[in-house]
Design a protein around this motif. Structure first.
Motif, PDB file in Angstrom:
ATOM      1  N   ALA A 138      12.218   9.128  20.993  1.00 37.26           N
ATOM      2  CA  ALA A 138      12.291   9.512  22.402  1.00 37.26           C
ATOM      3  C   ALA A 138      10.920   9.418  23.066  1.00 37.26           C
ATOM      4  CB  ALA A 138      12.860  10.921  22.543  1.00 37.26           C
ATOM      5  N   GLY A 160      10.053   5.818  23.399  1.00 38.69           N
ATOM      6  CA  GLY A 160      10.867   5.234  24.452  1.00 38.69           C
ATOM      7  C   GLY A 160      10.325   5.552  25.838  1.00 38.69           C
ATOM      8  N   GLY A 185      13.634  -0.634  20.793  1.00 39.44           N
ATOM      9  CA  GLY A 185      15.073  -0.624  20.547  1.00 39.44           C
ATOM     10  C   GLY A 185      15.420   0.160  19.303  1.00 39.44           C
ATOM     11  N   TRP A 186      16.706   0.476  19.171  1.00 39.19           N
ATOM     12  CA  TRP A 186      17.214   1.204  18.005  1.00 39.19           C
ATOM     13  C   TRP A 186      18.588   0.630  17.691  1.00 39.19           C
ATOM     14  CZ3 TRP A 186      16.737   7.291  17.799  1.00 39.19           C
ATOM     15  CH2 TRP A 186      17.060   7.759  16.505  1.00 39.19           C
ATOM     16  N   ARG A 190      20.528   1.258  21.325  1.00 37.02           N
ATOM     17  CA  ARG A 190      19.927   1.858  22.519  1.00 37.02           C
ATOM     18  C   ARG A 190      18.554   1.236  22.677  1.00 37.02           C
ATOM     19  NH1 ARG A 190      18.714   8.150  20.932  1.00 37.02           N
ATOM     20  NH2 ARG A 190      18.543   8.257  23.204  1.00 37.02           N
ATOM     21  N   SER A 191      18.048   1.233  23.910  1.00 40.22           N
ATOM     22  CA  SER A 191      16.740   0.614  24.117  1.00 40.22           C
ATOM     23  C   SER A 191      16.073   1.169  25.357  1.00 40.22           C
ATOM     24  CB  SER A 191      16.863  -0.913  24.213  1.00 40.22           C
ATOM     25  OG  SER A 191      17.564  -1.295  25.384  1.00 40.22           O
ATOM     26  N   TRP A 192      14.778   0.968  25.403  1.00 36.36           N
ATOM     27  CA  TRP A 192      13.922   1.384  26.503  1.00 36.36           C
ATOM     28  C   TRP A 192      12.977   0.230  26.856  1.00 36.36           C
ATOM     29  CZ3 TRP A 192      14.856   3.956  21.968  1.00 36.36           C
ATOM     30  CH2 TRP A 192      15.462   5.214  22.030  1.00 36.36           C
ATOM     31  N   GLU A 225      17.558   3.968  30.428  1.00 38.56           N
ATOM     32  CA  GLU A 225      17.996   5.324  30.135  1.00 38.56           C
ATOM     33  C   GLU A 225      18.043   5.615  28.644  1.00 38.56           C
ATOM     34  OE1 GLU A 225      21.620   6.085  32.166  1.00 38.56           O
ATOM     35  OE2 GLU A 225      20.750   5.810  34.161  1.00 38.56           O
ATOM     36  N   GLY A 226      18.092   4.579  27.822  1.00 36.43           N
ATOM     37  CA  GLY A 226      18.097   4.784  26.384  1.00 36.43           C
ATOM     38  C   GLY A 226      19.376   5.366  25.835  1.00 36.43           C
ATOM     39  N   ASP A 227      20.476   5.188  26.561  1.00 36.95           N
ATOM     40  CA  ASP A 227      21.762   5.711  26.077  1.00 36.95           C
ATOM     41  C   ASP A 227      22.300   4.823  24.954  1.00 36.95           C
ATOM     42  OD1 ASP A 227      21.681   7.706  27.982  1.00 36.95           O
ATOM     43  OD2 ASP A 227      22.865   6.567  29.434  1.00 36.95           O
ATOM     44  N   TRP A 228      23.043   5.434  24.034  1.00 34.71           N
ATOM     45  CA  TRP A 228      23.692   4.663  22.984  1.00 34.71           C
ATOM     46  C   TRP A 228      24.830   3.848  23.563  1.00 34.71           C
ATOM     47  CZ3 TRP A 228      21.665   3.790  18.479  1.00 34.71           C
ATOM     48  CH2 TRP A 228      20.851   4.752  17.853  1.00 34.71           C
TER      49      TRP A 228
END
Length: 363
Positions: free
Chosen positions: A290, A293, A303-304, A321-323, A326-329
């Motif tokens: 977090a 990100g 990224g994840w 998820r990525s930044w 918003e980084g939402d799954w």
């Protein structure tokens, strides 16, 4: 603890049945219903001191049994593993005799978690990496936790056919073609500029003894997996991978603190490992990602990519998820535990996959 142990084997039976592994499902059912304390191995299993499902106790025991079969050390047990003996009561009787006569060989298999380093999972992970490349550009730096022997760190050297989308070198000695349902992922350019991993208990697959251990964790119903694993080990012998022995949280924090090249997306990747992490370790990784990100930019994205099990579904969920953003799954697909099949694109707009009531997916 015997009730919890028997339930753990019933849960594993459910997984095996859902993943087209009837032999292993029958073995798990036999242990759940009939295992006794008449042998030292049986007593140790039934009196397990830890949490048997989280500790993957069923797979520890079955790995040891399969090792005996591969080594040709027990013909009676081999008849169970090749499906010749399918009656539950007969399997219980055979297992009781096997546990008694192979105590010294089986006990060490209970000492540590299974090491199912499955190259096929790279296919599911590649779908996530393609999505990251679509969002942020082709150049990707892979950081994998729970790498075991590092076979999925060969992801840049495998060839994939993902529902018709072809990825990877055409001359690769290993081509991975999962059974595919749904649309193919978008064929975007992708370049894995580096791949590095860690594990708290790394394994050297080029060691014949380690290769034999990994082979024992390949389910008996899937001989093609065993052939692919052995081919991947040959690739490691020809050119190794960068694999560190380290705590996952320590390692992730250290890697995220390192300079990141411009134009390269740094991606944390893992498969079937999150359930084995102690919660404090998992939380540190969440916090570190977090924070990283929040620092990510268009020039240096983050990224994840995760392929992790959902018990309510009895299979894996592939998410990214990525930044920046918003980084939402986002759920991309569901998959077999060894990625023998992938169901891609079952996504409800903005919400991820449509799950049965009560299903939960968490990382």
């Amino acid at each position: 603890m015997s009730d919890a142990v028997r339930e753990a084997f019933r849960i594993q039976e459910h997984y095996c049945a859902a993943m087209d592994a009837p032999i292993y499902a029958r073995i798990c059912a036999a242990v759940a219903e009939g295992l006794s304390r008449d042998s030292a191995v049986g007593a140790r299993v039934l009196d397990w001191a830890g949490e048997p499902t989280r500790d993957a106790l069923p797979l520890r025991l079955i790995g040891g049994l399969h090792a005996l079969v591969i080594a040709g050390q027990d013909d009676e047990l081999a008849a169970v593993f090749d499906g010749a003996v399918a009656d539950g009561a007969a399997i219980v009787s055979i297992l009781e005799r096997v546990l008694a006569r192979h105590e010294a060989a089986l006990m060490p298999w209970l000492d540590g978690p299974p090491q199912t380093n499955e190259p096929g999972r790279s296919a599911a992970l590649m779908t996530g990496l393609l999505e990251i490349a679509r969002r942020h550009g082709p150049r990707i730096e892979v950081l994998e936790i729970g790498s075991s022997a590092g076979l999925n760190l060969l992801i840049d050297r495998y060839r994939f056919d993902l529902g018709g989308t072809l990825v990877g070198p055409v001359d690769s000695p290993v081509t991975i073609v999962p059974d595919w349902t749904g649309d193919a992922p978008e064929a975007v350019p992708i370049e894995i500029v580096s791949a590095r991993g860690c594990d708290v208990a790394t394994m050297d697959a080029t060691d014949p003894a380690v290769e034999a251990r990994l082979s024992a964790y390949v389910w008996a119903e899937t001989p093609t997996r065993l052939a692919r694993l052995r081919a991947a080990v040959v690739m490691l012998r020809e050119r190794g991978v960068r694999l560190d022995r380290a705590d996952a949280a320590d390692w992730v924090e250290a890697r995220l603190a390192e300079p990141q090249a411009a134009g390269v997306t740094r991606v944390l990747m893992h498969s079937v490992v999150w359930q084995y992490l102690p919660e404090p370790v998992a939380e540190r990784i969440r916090v570190a990602m977090a924070a990283a990100g929040a620092r990510a930019t268009d020039e240096r994205p983050l990224g994840w990519v995760a392929m992790e099990p959902d018990r309510s579904l009895a299979h894996q969920v592939v998410r990214v998820r990525s930044w920046p953003g918003e980084g939402d799954w986002q759920v991309l697909a569901t998959a077999h535990a060894h990625a023998a099949w992938v169901k891609y694109g079952a996504v409800a707009a903005g919400e991820g996959i449509v799950l049965p009531a009560g299903a939960k997916i968490t990382v």
